[in-house]
Design a protein around this motif. Structure first.
Motif, mmCIF file in Angstrom:
data_model
loop_
_atom_site.group_PDB
_atom_site.id
_atom_site.type_symbol
_atom_site.label_atom_id
_atom_site.label_comp_id
_atom_site.label_asym_id
_atom_site.label_seq_id
_atom_site.Cartn_x
_atom_site.Cartn_y
_atom_site.Cartn_z
ATOM 1 N N LYS A 77 -5.013 -0.416 -11.496
ATOM 2 C CA LYS A 77 -3.731 -1.132 -11.496
ATOM 3 C C LYS A 77 -3.855 -2.470 -10.776
ATOM 4 O O LYS A 77 -3.375 -3.506 -11.255
ATOM 5 C CB LYS A 77 -2.652 -0.284 -10.825
ATOM 6 C CG LYS A 77 -1.260 -0.905 -10.898
ATOM 7 C CD LYS A 77 -0.278 -0.222 -9.973
ATOM 8 C CE LYS A 77 -0.019 1.216 -10.345
ATOM 9 N NZ LYS A 77 1.057 1.813 -9.502
ATOM 10 N N GLY A 78 -4.518 -2.450 -9.599
ATOM 11 C CA GLY A 78 -4.685 -3.687 -8.840
ATOM 12 C C GLY A 78 -5.486 -4.727 -9.602
ATOM 13 O O GLY A 78 -5.127 -5.917 -9.634
ATOM 14 N N GLN A 89 2.707 -1.410 -6.268
ATOM 15 C CA GLN A 89 2.278 -0.426 -5.276
ATOM 16 C C GLN A 89 0.882 0.082 -5.639
ATOM 17 O O GLN A 89 0.687 0.648 -6.719
ATOM 18 C CB GLN A 89 3.268 0.727 -5.216
ATOM 19 C CG GLN A 89 4.664 0.306 -4.754
ATOM 20 C CD GLN A 89 5.636 1.480 -4.708
ATOM 21 O OE1 GLN A 89 5.517 2.426 -5.464
ATOM 22 N NE2 GLN A 89 6.606 1.406 -3.813
ATOM 23 N N ILE A 90 -0.070 -0.109 -4.729
ATOM 24 C CA ILE A 90 -1.455 0.276 -5.015
ATOM 25 C C ILE A 90 -2.004 1.203 -3.926
ATOM 26 O O ILE A 90 -3.205 1.220 -3.652
ATOM 27 C CB ILE A 90 -2.366 -0.967 -5.162
ATOM 28 C CG1 ILE A 90 -2.224 -1.885 -3.940
ATOM 29 C CG2 ILE A 90 -2.053 -1.709 -6.441
ATOM 30 C CD1 ILE A 90 -3.216 -3.030 -3.928
ATOM 31 N N TYR A 126 -3.830 12.956 -0.918
ATOM 32 C CA TYR A 126 -4.590 12.992 -2.165
ATOM 33 C C TYR A 126 -5.341 14.313 -2.315
ATOM 34 O O TYR A 126 -5.402 14.885 -3.412
ATOM 35 C CB TYR A 126 -5.579 11.831 -2.203
ATOM 36 C CG TYR A 126 -6.358 11.728 -3.490
ATOM 37 C CD1 TYR A 126 -5.784 11.170 -4.627
ATOM 38 C CD2 TYR A 126 -7.661 12.204 -3.575
ATOM 39 C CE1 TYR A 126 -6.487 11.081 -5.817
ATOM 40 C CE2 TYR A 126 -8.378 12.128 -4.767
ATOM 41 C CZ TYR A 126 -7.779 11.561 -5.883
ATOM 42 O OH TYR A 126 -8.485 11.490 -7.068
ATOM 43 N N MET A 185 2.598 4.487 -1.993
ATOM 44 C CA MET A 185 2.085 5.439 -2.977
ATOM 45 C C MET A 185 3.178 5.777 -3.977
ATOM 46 O O MET A 185 4.171 6.418 -3.618
ATOM 47 C CB MET A 185 1.613 6.725 -2.278
ATOM 48 C CG MET A 185 0.520 6.502 -1.261
ATOM 49 S SD MET A 185 0.193 7.992 -0.266
ATOM 50 C CE MET A 185 -0.471 9.086 -1.515
ATOM 51 N N GLN A 230 -2.990 8.944 3.426
ATOM 52 C CA GLN A 230 -3.108 8.955 1.971
ATOM 53 C C GLN A 230 -4.286 9.809 1.513
ATOM 54 O O GLN A 230 -4.207 10.477 0.482
ATOM 55 C CB GLN A 230 -3.234 7.525 1.446
ATOM 56 C CG GLN A 230 -1.940 6.739 1.590
ATOM 57 C CD GLN A 230 -1.993 5.371 0.955
ATOM 58 O OE1 GLN A 230 -3.011 4.972 0.394
ATOM 59 N NE2 GLN A 230 -0.892 4.645 1.014
ATOM 60 N N GLN A 257 -0.840 9.603 -12.413
ATOM 61 C CA GLN A 257 -0.535 8.206 -12.673
ATOM 62 C C GLN A 257 -1.274 7.750 -13.933
ATOM 63 O O GLN A 257 -2.368 8.244 -14.225
ATOM 64 C CB GLN A 257 -0.969 7.326 -11.497
ATOM 65 C CG GLN A 257 -0.298 7.656 -10.176
ATOM 66 C CD GLN A 257 -0.652 6.651 -9.095
ATOM 67 O OE1 GLN A 257 -0.553 5.437 -9.286
ATOM 68 N NE2 GLN A 257 -1.083 7.145 -7.947
ATOM 69 N N SER A 315 -5.482 4.492 -12.250
ATOM 70 C CA SER A 315 -5.829 4.657 -10.838
ATOM 71 C C SER A 315 -5.303 3.445 -10.084
ATOM 72 O O SER A 315 -5.090 2.377 -10.673
ATOM 73 C CB SER A 315 -7.352 4.762 -10.676
ATOM 74 O OG SER A 315 -7.965 3.498 -10.888
ATOM 75 N N PRO A 316 -5.068 3.554 -8.768
ATOM 76 C CA PRO A 316 -4.579 2.396 -8.007
ATOM 77 C C PRO A 316 -5.495 1.181 -8.130
ATOM 78 O O PRO A 316 -5.012 0.046 -8.214
ATOM 79 C CB PRO A 316 -4.543 2.923 -6.569
ATOM 80 C CG PRO A 316 -4.342 4.400 -6.717
ATOM 81 C CD PRO A 316 -5.112 4.781 -7.944
ATOM 82 N N MET A 350 -5.797 2.963 -3.177
ATOM 83 C CA MET A 350 -6.819 2.184 -3.876
ATOM 84 C C MET A 350 -8.194 2.344 -3.230
ATOM 85 O O MET A 350 -9.225 2.199 -3.889
ATOM 86 C CB MET A 350 -6.419 0.705 -3.890
ATOM 87 C CG MET A 350 -7.332 -0.193 -4.688
ATOM 88 S SD MET A 350 -6.738 -1.904 -4.717
ATOM 89 C CE MET A 350 -6.751 -2.298 -2.962
ATOM 90 N N TYR A 374 0.823 -1.209 0.000
ATOM 91 C CA TYR A 374 0.000 0.000 0.000
ATOM 92 C C TYR A 374 0.859 1.261 0.000
ATOM 93 O O TYR A 374 0.519 2.262 0.627
ATOM 94 C CB TYR A 374 -0.974 -0.014 1.183
ATOM 95 C CG TYR A 374 -2.345 0.480 0.774
ATOM 96 C CD1 TYR A 374 -3.055 -0.164 -0.230
ATOM 97 C CD2 TYR A 374 -2.915 1.603 1.354
ATOM 98 C CE1 TYR A 374 -4.285 0.288 -0.643
ATOM 99 C CE2 TYR A 374 -4.159 2.062 0.959
ATOM 100 C CZ TYR A 374 -4.837 1.406 -0.041
ATOM 101 O OH TYR A 374 -6.065 1.869 -0.458
#
Length: 531
Positions: A457-458, A273-274, A383, A258, A379, A450, A453-454, A277, A256
């Protein structure tokens, strides 16, 4: 109907049918086991698993907390864990004492006590039925990188790849799961309070902490997890040692952290790295709360100690210190407080047992966030570009706050140092020095910049593992090396011992030559004396 249209209809039906079949073929059955009873952890893994369910995958999750809202394709099995010990700790205000513990105590006590939840999970009838079943089949197993290693046995039972999810930026041993390099010289342990630029003393202590943690895991924790796995998976044939399952079947590790914000470190392609999320689109605030924030011409300070720590458990002296500082400020204060009334609160303070934190932090009038420094809270603050004052208590909170301090996005105040003067000083520094807000906005832009988005990506990398049957091509050869081979100790031994042996031989030869020469000289002298 026109003849051409009629002719095309069968073709369209075939295309739709083929698309439907392709969708069915691409769906997978995913098993998640998360025995640790932490609500913030649920927020993390449920974000990914909900996203996978939304893609059509059939997801089954075992955890201490179930989802508040049902989701299609998502089966949540709630574990009946004994949480009385946690309740007693909260009742006795014991959580606040954790911040005073040293990292070695934290490593030992967590590895000794927390696996009791693993044992309780194995004792659930639903888990035992799943172990015993011959009809169930899962294509992927996801477990938490926190006292859940024994459930890697499911990956062996179902002959499925394994994904680990870390609820933080990563433990010292998280990298070891896939052989990811993690130099102690510039990758700080989450049990420390160091940045990635360490002094000699800090590098020494960082190495000692991480080495101690790894040794304790290998000598105590892993054997205990292996014992539990063998006890409860005893009916599963050809069950190898837990270390072999983890090494051979771990396809990915999610941390987790960033990207662009957490300390840079080496990353293998299967360490993803997510961080962030869990972040959701901002929702409209309730009308009364929106008006309260909109009318705050001088700004708003939001204060919350998260879901586990209770603000109501602060001592009266600490509470008075907060009141004295708040009463001197022009800003409005929102405080997540777990009781209905708060005696002696200033007029500019509003309390509630719950606030929509993400939506509040997104409001432009929020200028400061006072928090415990948990991973989700920090986070969310980064953000939305809100500077932070952290009062870390346990776990990774101090390290999270050290990261924010290093970024000039926040300040840290130890729980034991809270008093009238210290609290007022840190709050006034945070709201009067423009660098904190400026840097928070800059870091927010970095975090948002990015390609995916996280969550995207996950989901992508989880499906990547499914598409490529475990993605063995991402696996590092480091996982096939023993510890002394990985550290090149055998090579070092050869590089040291061979030259040492050569030097020794040369020295011995020289000694023998010297001795022989000396004997010859002595004989010559004796001959001359006789003559």
């Amino acid at each position: 109907m026109a003849p051409r249209v009629t002719a095309v209809l069968p073709l369209l039906l075939l295309v739709v049918l083929a698309g439907g079949l392709a969708g069915v073929a691409s769906t997978a059955r995913i098993l998640g086991v998360f025995p640790f009873p932490g609500r913030s952890h649920v927020v993390i893994y449920s974000s990914l698993l909900r996203g996978l369910a939304a893609r059509g995958h059939n997801v089954t999750v075992f955890s201490a907390y179930s989802l508040d809202q049902p989701v299609a394709n998502y089966t949540a099995v709630k574990l009946a864990l004994d949480l009385s010990a946690q309740a007693d700790i909260r009742k006795n205000k014991g959580l606040f004492s954790f911040g005073e513990q040293n990292p070695f105590f934290t490593i030992v006590i967590s590895h000794v006590l927390a696996p009791t939840f693993t044992e309780q999970t194995f004792q659930q009838s639903s888990i035992q039925d799943l172990i015993a079943t011959a009809n169930e089949k899962f294509d992927l197993v996801i477990i938490e990188d926190l006292y859940a290693d024994a459930f890697a046995g499911f990956a062996h039972k179902f002959d499925a790849p394994l994904i680990y999810m870390s609820p933080i930026t990563g433990y010292p041993w998280t990298n070891d799961l896939i052989g990811n390099p993690s130099p102690d010289s510039y990758v700080p342990s989450i049990f420390s309070q160091y940045s990635d630029h360490m002094t000699f003393r800090e590098r020494l202590f960082n190495t000692v902490i991480n080495t101690f943690g790894r040794l304790f895991r290998q000598l105590y924790y892993i054997p205990r997890q292996n014992s539990m796995m063998r006890q409860y998976f005893k009916g599963v044939p050809n069950l190898p040692h837990i270390s072999e399952i983890i090494t051979q079947r771990t396809a990915l590790v999610f941390t987790y952290a960033m990207p662009g914000v957490s300390y840079p470190q080496p990353l293998l392609p299967n360490l993803i790295q997510i961080g962030g999320m869990h972040l959701k689109p901002v929702k409209p605030l309730p009308k009364d709360l929106k008006k309260y924030l909109d009318d705050a011409s001088e700004g708003v300070i939001y204060f919350s100690m998260g879901s586990n720590l209770r603000s109501a458990d602060f001592s009266e002296e600490q509470r008075d210190a907060f009141f004295k500082t708040f009463s001197k400020l022009k800003q409005k204060i929102l405080w997540k407080f777990e009781e209905d009334q708060l005696t002696g609160q200033p007029k500019n303070l509003k309390i509630s047992k719950w606030f929509p934190q993400n939506d509040i932090l997104a409001h432009p009038n929020v200028i400061l966030f006072i928090t415990h420094g948990g991973i989700l809270s920090t986070q969310e603050a980064l953000y939305h570009g809100v500077p932070v004052i952290g009062i870390p208590i346990y776990g990774d909170q101090a390290q999270n706050m050290k990261t924010l301090e290093n970024l000039d996005c926040g300040l840290q105040l130890k729980y034991s140092d809270i008093n009238d003067a210290s609290f007022e000083s840190v709050v006034k520094e945070a709201i009067t020095n423009p660098k904190y807000l400026k840097r928070a906005k800059e870091v927010s832009r970095i975090f948002r910049d990015q390609p995916q988005s996280p969550l995207e990506k996950g989901v992508f990398w989880t499906e990547y593992v499914l598409r490529h049957k475990g993605a063995a091509h991402l696996r590092s050869a480091a996982t096939d090396l023993s510890w002394y081979q990985y550290l090149l100790l055998d090579v070092v031994a050869v590089l040291v011992l061979v030259p040492a042996a050569l030097v020794y031989c040369v020295l011995m030869l020289c000694r023998r030559l010297c001795c022989a020469t000396k004997k010859i000289v002595i004989k010559d002298v004796k001959k001359k004396k006789k003559q």
